[in-house]
Scaffold this motif. Sequence first.
Motif, PDB file in Angstrom:
ATOM      1  N   ASP A  31      -7.823  15.528   5.160  1.00  0.00           N
ATOM      2  CA  ASP A  31      -8.228  16.181   6.400  1.00  0.00           C
ATOM      3  C   ASP A  31      -7.391  17.428   6.653  1.00  0.00           C
ATOM      4  OD1 ASP A  31     -10.127  14.241   6.799  1.00  0.00           O
ATOM      5  OD2 ASP A  31      -8.964  13.130   8.310  1.00  0.00           O
ATOM      6  N   TYR A  71      -3.785   9.077   2.713  1.00  0.00           N
ATOM      7  CA  TYR A  71      -4.576   9.945   1.847  1.00  0.00           C
ATOM      8  C   TYR A  71      -5.634  10.674   2.665  1.00  0.00           C
ATOM      9  CZ  TYR A  71      -7.636  11.507  -1.908  1.00  0.00           C
ATOM     10  OH  TYR A  71      -8.405  12.264  -2.730  1.00  0.00           O
ATOM     11  N   ALA A  72      -6.286   9.945   3.556  1.00  0.00           N
ATOM     12  CA  ALA A  72      -7.316  10.551   4.402  1.00  0.00           C
ATOM     13  C   ALA A  72      -6.709  11.667   5.256  1.00  0.00           C
ATOM     14  CB  ALA A  72      -7.964   9.499   5.293  1.00  0.00           C
ATOM     15  N   LYS A 122       0.823  -1.223   0.000  1.00  0.00           N
ATOM     16  CA  LYS A 122       0.000   0.000   0.000  1.00  0.00           C
ATOM     17  C   LYS A 122       0.852   1.266   0.000  1.00  0.00           C
ATOM     18  CE  LYS A 122      -3.978  -2.089   2.211  1.00  0.00           C
ATOM     19  NZ  LYS A 122      -4.858  -2.114   3.369  1.00  0.00           N
ATOM     20  N   ALA A 163     -10.418   4.312  -6.528  1.00  0.00           N
ATOM     21  CA  ALA A 163     -11.312   4.964  -5.561  1.00  0.00           C
ATOM     22  C   ALA A 163     -11.338   4.192  -4.248  1.00  0.00           C
ATOM     23  CB  ALA A 163     -12.715   5.085  -6.137  1.00  0.00           C
ATOM     24  N   LYS A 164     -11.407   2.871  -4.343  1.00  0.00           N
ATOM     25  CA  LYS A 164     -11.433   2.035  -3.141  1.00  0.00           C
ATOM     26  C   LYS A 164     -10.128   2.194  -2.353  1.00  0.00           C
ATOM     27  CE  LYS A 164     -12.452  -2.632  -1.614  1.00  0.00           C
ATOM     28  NZ  LYS A 164     -12.779  -4.005  -1.994  1.00  0.00           N
ATOM     29  N   GLU A 222     -12.436   2.180 -10.244  1.00  0.00           N
ATOM     30  CA  GLU A 222     -13.067   1.582  -9.059  1.00  0.00           C
ATOM     31  C   GLU A 222     -12.010   1.152  -8.047  1.00  0.00           C
ATOM     32  OE1 GLU A 222     -15.733  -2.333  -8.336  1.00  0.00           O
ATOM     33  OE2 GLU A 222     -16.435  -1.002  -9.943  1.00  0.00           O
ATOM     34  N   MET A 240      -8.139   4.820  -2.352  1.00  0.00           N
ATOM     35  CA  MET A 240      -8.119   6.154  -1.753  1.00  0.00           C
ATOM     36  C   MET A 240      -9.018   6.224  -0.518  1.00  0.00           C
ATOM     37  SD  MET A 240      -5.952   7.785  -3.379  1.00  0.00           S
ATOM     38  CE  MET A 240      -5.389   8.684  -4.776  1.00  0.00           C
ATOM     39  N   GLU A 241     -10.159   5.572  -0.572  1.00  0.00           N
ATOM     40  CA  GLU A 241     -11.079   5.566   0.572  1.00  0.00           C
ATOM     41  C   GLU A 241     -10.458   4.876   1.773  1.00  0.00           C
ATOM     42  OE1 GLU A 241     -14.680   3.638  -0.651  1.00  0.00           O
ATOM     43  OE2 GLU A 241     -15.154   5.201  -2.101  1.00  0.00           O
ATOM     44  N   ASN A 242      -9.662   3.858   1.517  1.00  0.00           N
ATOM     45  CA  ASN A 242      -9.106   3.035   2.590  1.00  0.00           C
ATOM     46  C   ASN A 242      -7.692   3.425   2.998  1.00  0.00           C
ATOM     47  OD1 ASN A 242     -11.417   1.440   2.735  1.00  0.00           O
ATOM     48  ND2 ASN A 242     -10.702   0.138   1.069  1.00  0.00           N
ATOM     49  N   ASP A 243      -7.090   4.384   2.304  1.00  0.00           N
ATOM     50  CA  ASP A 243      -5.706   4.750   2.597  1.00  0.00           C
ATOM     51  C   ASP A 243      -5.652   5.807   3.694  1.00  0.00           C
ATOM     52  OD1 ASP A 243      -2.843   4.632   2.040  1.00  0.00           O
ATOM     53  OD2 ASP A 243      -3.115   6.697   1.358  1.00  0.00           O
ATOM     54  N   GLU A 244      -5.059   5.446   4.822  1.00  0.00           N
ATOM     55  CA  GLU A 244      -4.983   6.355   5.962  1.00  0.00           C
ATOM     56  C   GLU A 244      -4.175   7.605   5.624  1.00  0.00           C
ATOM     57  OE1 GLU A 244      -3.591   3.111   6.291  1.00  0.00           O
ATOM     58  OE2 GLU A 244      -5.496   2.243   6.865  1.00  0.00           O
TER      59      GLU A 244
END
Length: 92
Positions: A87, A82-83, A5, A73-74, A70, A76-80
Amino acid sequence: MSYDKAKVAENLFNPDTSVIMAELESGPKESAVLSSTLDISEPEIKNRLSYLIETGFVSVSGTAYGVDSEKLAKFMENDENYAGVVDGLTEL
């Protein structure tokens, strides 16, 4: 398929790779078009995208490259990481 990852994130956020990914955002592109648009040789494009191809984030069909939106996007949603970046930017 299992992948590193951190290495995927490193590749996605690397300026040398992200410029190519930005071109693929609107759909698949022929390597010659990417090469001409970005002024990067076709072998260099393949080299820069190699890990993302290997992990299935970028697909190759003949001489065209495309992004698995897809899967991206998945990720990016699950990557700490990136989040955390999102933020941090939101707070600005």
